[in-house]
Motif scaffolding. Structure first.
Motif, mmCIF file in Angstrom:
data_model
loop_
_atom_site.group_PDB
_atom_site.id
_atom_site.type_symbol
_atom_site.label_atom_id
_atom_site.label_comp_id
_atom_site.label_asym_id
_atom_site.label_seq_id
_atom_site.Cartn_x
_atom_site.Cartn_y
_atom_site.Cartn_z
ATOM 1 N N GLY A 256 0.825 -1.196 0.000
ATOM 2 C CA GLY A 256 0.000 0.000 0.000
ATOM 3 C C GLY A 256 0.860 1.246 0.000
ATOM 4 O O GLY A 256 0.721 2.129 0.844
ATOM 5 N N GLU B 237 0.606 -1.044 -4.784
ATOM 6 C CA GLU B 237 -0.418 -0.029 -4.560
ATOM 7 C C GLU B 237 -1.697 -0.400 -5.306
ATOM 8 O O GLU B 237 -1.650 -0.752 -6.488
ATOM 9 N N TRP C 241 -3.427 -7.777 6.012
ATOM 10 C CA TRP C 241 -2.154 -7.097 5.768
ATOM 11 C C TRP C 241 -1.016 -7.866 6.432
ATOM 12 O O TRP C 241 0.057 -8.054 5.838
#
Length: 253
Positions: A52, A75, A148
């Motif tokens: 990210g 991203e 994540w």
């Protein structure tokens, strides 16, 4: 897809050591990516993946402090990925940047890394923190924090470090997601002032780590009990990180 040129600002980071293009109305990097970069214990010759990565602020701040890194970024939003490529190039920093989702990492990034860094979205999925769509996507939680952590664990080499910055209420979720691949968690609270609660924190965890959990003394950002005028009042330690690009290594001892 790219941002229109007249929708971008040219901003200084680390007292001008970096110049980053950012959207005037989209998500804009502030102190969090600088603190994240300062907390990553990477050394020259190692590889780093920024999950990210946005416009590239965290990875490029890290590269400004530690030369000789092999940098990569992932991203979700094509506009930000394109901006990160531009920012890397204009600062003379080599960085591979791919567009994609952390839950389905592109084949180009399916290799091992010595470090993974991340600054995940922190607003709850319900509601909207911003009327600007690209900023809303960057800030609002659509993918659980546990995902994540899992993505980072998959990409880390044995012994590699995950370094993340996120909201303090999300700490239980993050810690619960570490096992079985990650361990040796270190938590550094980021307090706005001495004696204040820390709304944000930095977590480090190591792949195959077995050390006990450690909650470190808070890193205090501002001097004094309250804001006392239209000026910055960072502590000397915070100023060294945010202005001079110093490491947070001493805070993790």
């Amino acid at each position: 897809m790219t941002f229109p040129e007249d929708a971008l600002t040219d901003d200084k980071f680390l007292t001008g050591r970096l110049r980053l293009l950012q959207p005037a109305q989209g998500y804009r990097a502030a102190t969090d990516p600088v603190l994240l970069a300062a907390a990553c214990p990477a050394t020259a010759g190692q590889s780093v993946l920024d999950l990210g990565c946005g416009a590239g602020a965290a990875a490029l701040c890290l590269a400004a402090r530690v030369p000789g890194l092999s940098l990569a970024g992932l991203e979700l939003q094509p506009e930000y990925a394109a901006l990160a490529r531009r920012n890397a190039a204009r600062n003379g920093i080599a960085m591979q940047i791919e567009t994609g989702d952390i839950t389905a990492i592109p084949a180009e990034l399916r290799r091992g890394f010595d470090h993974v860094i991340a600054n995940p979205p922190y607003y709850p999925a319900a509601g909207s923190p911003s009327p600007v769509k690209l900023r809303d996507t960057a800030l609002r939680v659509e993918t659980p924090l546990a995902a994540w952590v899992a993505a980072a664990a998959t990409r880390l080499n044995p012994g590699g470090w995950l370094t993340m910055i996120f909201s303090t209420p999300n700490l239980p979720e993050a810690l619960g997601a570490l096992a079985p691949k990650l361990g040796s968690p270190l938590v550094l609270p980021l307090a706005p002032r001495l004696g204040r609660e820390a709304p944000r924190l930095i977590l480090r965890a190591r792949k195959t780590g077995r050390a006990a959990f450690r909650l470190l003394p808070p890193f205090v950002l501002h001097e004094g009990a309250a804001h006392d005028g239209d000026r910055e009042n960072y502590t000397p330690e915070a100023n060294a990180v945010l202005r001079d690009g110093a490491s947070l290594s001493a805070a993790f001892r």
